[in-house]
Motif scaffolding. Sequence first.
Motif, short mmCIF file in Angstrom:
data_model
loop_
_atom_site.label_atom_id
_atom_site.label_comp_id
_atom_site.label_asym_id
_atom_site.label_seq_id
_atom_site.Cartn_x
_atom_site.Cartn_y
_atom_site.Cartn_z
N LEU B 235 0.83 -1.21 0.00
CA LEU B 235 0.00 0.00 0.00
C LEU B 235 0.86 1.26 0.00
O LEU B 235 0.63 2.20 -0.76
N VAL B 236 1.87 1.25 0.88
CA VAL B 236 2.73 2.44 1.01
C VAL B 236 3.56 2.63 -0.26
O VAL B 236 3.67 3.73 -0.79
N HIS B 237 4.11 1.55 -0.76
CA HIS B 237 4.92 1.64 -1.98
C HIS B 237 4.09 2.11 -3.16
O HIS B 237 4.57 2.85 -4.02
N ALA B 238 2.84 1.66 -3.20
CA ALA B 238 1.98 2.05 -4.33
C ALA B 238 1.78 3.57 -4.38
O ALA B 238 1.56 4.14 -5.44
N ARG B 239 1.86 4.20 -3.20
CA ARG B 239 1.73 5.67 -3.19
C ARG B 239 3.09 6.35 -3.22
O ARG B 239 3.19 7.55 -2.99
N GLY B 240 4.13 5.58 -3.47
CA GLY B 240 5.46 6.18 -3.60
C GLY B 240 6.20 6.39 -2.30
O GLY B 240 7.28 6.99 -2.27
N GLY B 241 5.61 5.93 -1.18
CA GLY B 241 6.26 6.12 0.12
C GLY B 241 7.26 5.02 0.43
O GLY B 241 7.36 4.02 -0.29
N LEU B 242 7.99 5.19 1.52
CA LEU B 242 8.98 4.22 1.96
C LEU B 242 8.55 3.61 3.29
O LEU B 242 7.83 4.23 4.07
#
Lengths: 458, 486
Positions: B235-242
């Motif tokens: 989920l986090v990666h899909a929004r570009g987060g780490l």
Amino acid sequence: MPYILNTIEDQREMLRAIGASSIDELFECIPPEYRLNRPLAIPPAMSEMELARHMAELAALNRNASNSICFLGGGSYDHFVPAAIDALVGRGEFYTSYTPYQPEVSQGNLQAMFEYQTAVCALTGLDVSNASLYDGGSAATEAVLMAMSATSRPNRVVAAESAHPEYRRILRTYFAALGAELVVVPAPGGTVDPADWERAIDDRTACALVQSPNFFGCVEDVASVASIAHARGALCVQAFDPISLGLLKRPGELGADIAVAEGQSLGTPLLFGGPYLGVMACREPFVRRLPGRIAGQTVDRRGRTCWVLTLQTREQHIRREKATSNICTNQGLFALRALIYLALAGRNGLRDIAALCLRKSRYALDRIRSDARFRPAFERPFFKEFVVRDGEGRVAELLAAAESDGVLAGLPLGRWYPELDDCFLVCVTEKRTRPEIDRLAFALQRHSEHSGAAARHA
Amino acid sequence: MRNHRSTRLLFELSHPGRRGIALPACDVPSEPIDASIPASMLADAPPPLPELGESDVVRHFTNLSTFNMSVDTHFYPLGSCTMKYNPKRNERFAALPGFADVHPLQDDRTAQGMLALLFELQVLLGEIAGLPAVSLQPAAGAHGELAALLVAAAYFRDREEHRTKVLTPDSAHGTNPASARMAGFQAVTVKSTANGGVDLDDLQAKLDDQVAVFMITNPNTLGQFDRNVGRIADLVHARGGLIYLDGANMNAILGFVRPGDFGADMMHFNPHKTFSGPHGGGGPGAGPICVRDTLEPFLPSPIVVRDGISYRLDRDRPRSIGQVRSFFGNVGVLIRAYCYIRTHGPDGLRRVAENAVLNANYLLSRVRHFLPSPQGDRCMHEFVASAEKLKTTKGLKQPAMDIAKRLLDYGYHAPTVYFPLTVPEALMIEPTETESKDTLDAFAETLFRITDEPAELLREAPHSTWISRPDEVQAARAPRMRWKPD
């Protein structure tokens, strides 16, 4: 396994009590797709004897202050460490204890913290000390952040070029994220001219960061910096050398609001840079902005005097994102080392150690400059370090040659100050003897003769 | 043996004229001090430090030490702190002059053994984490968090992405949100479920393109492995987060699962927990960080690199965040961690996790009948029990605190109490792998006995320690933070 006590039989009984058929079953909560299905790719276990041999081999590859004559400084110093310090901090009750969150079973550590804070106040002439931070550099940064919050001026700080270059480097790291500006005032003559502080400090400036004795060993005019800063509503943060305060005026007398130091000089060996301790003290009005742990005196239910960690509402475990800092450790064991050192030295011992450093460094400079190739870079009063300019500008070669003679002769300055790439910093502590200093001068001058002769023959 | 007459302060013991360091005579010309430094810069007198002899100092501190509990003397079931045995051999090796007397700014050529050790430690930690790029610089776990968040900030600046938020679960250590703020982010809290897992609905509600990092502790502070961790990472990666992993609880999973394999992009180790560095009464620790290759350029500088057969400190790292502290790092702590890992090898580290988890589950099985654990009958390396029901059965106002204090009477250090904040009257218990079944049995029996004792005995505990409960309110209201002569 050396440190595990459970036998196979114990494990079996424990699994029975748990109601599990195997240890692996206890790890079933980890989804199989993430599990590591191979052994870690790290070397196999070593016995204590094998490890002892391996560590001795690695240690033997390092030049160090025990097998060489060390004139290296720049924030980490080869001062004498009395045996009593290692004997005392080597007691398991000190080094294997936890942070004193349970004061009833931690009075030894808490009383030592309280005594450390008292000793730091005595040393600095300031009102309040915390129980230590990580190291000198992060303490300087925390002091600056504290000044920014105390003055409500989050955007601008002025620092001396003669302050430790790593301290300024750390500040830039933090400021990149906070969007604050670090203004650096020059020190072309080895110290900063008060007129430059006047020009640089404005009414948006949170604080002036000055180090005295500074990175070059020179004593700065801290009193002027403090009065200029105060006139603009800014604070004065002084980084100091604890040993120098055996002789020099204390930060509190000079008008500093917050004083910070690398505490390594106080009874901690070089350790390739850490762990050390960050010393930090301030004036009374800023106490609730002070980061890190603080021990305070109180009484127990029976009225007995005792100590606790206090003002914890400043700290992250209570305040979370509103805390004064994210720091949740102090350097307990190294603050203890510093306290024991100061207790052993006492007021007169500290003065005498400082006087030895001063006189021996003066002698070293005189011996080095007896060769016309070498000149002091700055004509300023210095404490235990000084900058030598090599007239031939071949610093790296010179230091490498001295090293092959068993002398760690100094730090080349070009890495931090390109304009000083023909200079090196020499530090002389109370440990250096006259014959060792003579050997330093000889090592430098012998090489000077060789290169001079080579140049003539060319 | 404890000497109860020994609690006077150093400053009260001072005796003018004594000193504990004998210095050699000055063997260079003894010119007057003010010939070198102007009198205006000199103090009128040295700082008012106490004056004591060596034996005064040794007796004072030796006696003070006897007022402490410690791992060498007592069982410390202190949740989230991993108070395991601190091997003596590691103390000896770290003190070898070939390590302890090396100057941090020495030429790299003259410190090849030191650099080789630190390079190997980078490799070892990278393998254990499943995140190959390592910085050994941070001085503590919280400092590692901060350094990693600064790395993340630099990474997003480099990509010209403006992200302002860091998400932390409500069960996280307080350092997480505090570090986020210091790194220039806004800290946003995500709710936990009853078993301490991340509430996925709340995460999704708060996840947007402004989120730079989600900080997760896994196993979490309730001692549970969050099975959704992969989904969370997606989920986090899909929004570009780490994803940042707080490595405080690595002791539970050494050799079983690697954070890099379940989606973490960055993490810190606490070598003073996982790799047995002594806690020193509150420090020093260390907080090395491991990151994915894509984040490597931003790691703090310097890093140890190998060129053929020699090692050097790489300071030429143009995209690095810079330094976060003086010099290289808490090397003394790192040397102990290296020794610990080399003592264990791959099988040994896995055995550490196995026994840490076995011990915690065994203790849980002995305790949950009288102190319920809200997250069930299984745990990883630690569990949280709730003393809430003693409020009604015994009329105690702070039963977790009272139990903790009463344990001191029986010669046990208290568990961590009132953390995590999500469990009422929480007792957080972590036995570690270095305790025996016998110790755990005795501890469980004591705990049971305490819950059966009269309320009065608990409320006033401890009874047998040198001091009873201190008045912390008075300490904070009128702070006395240094000794002053009467």
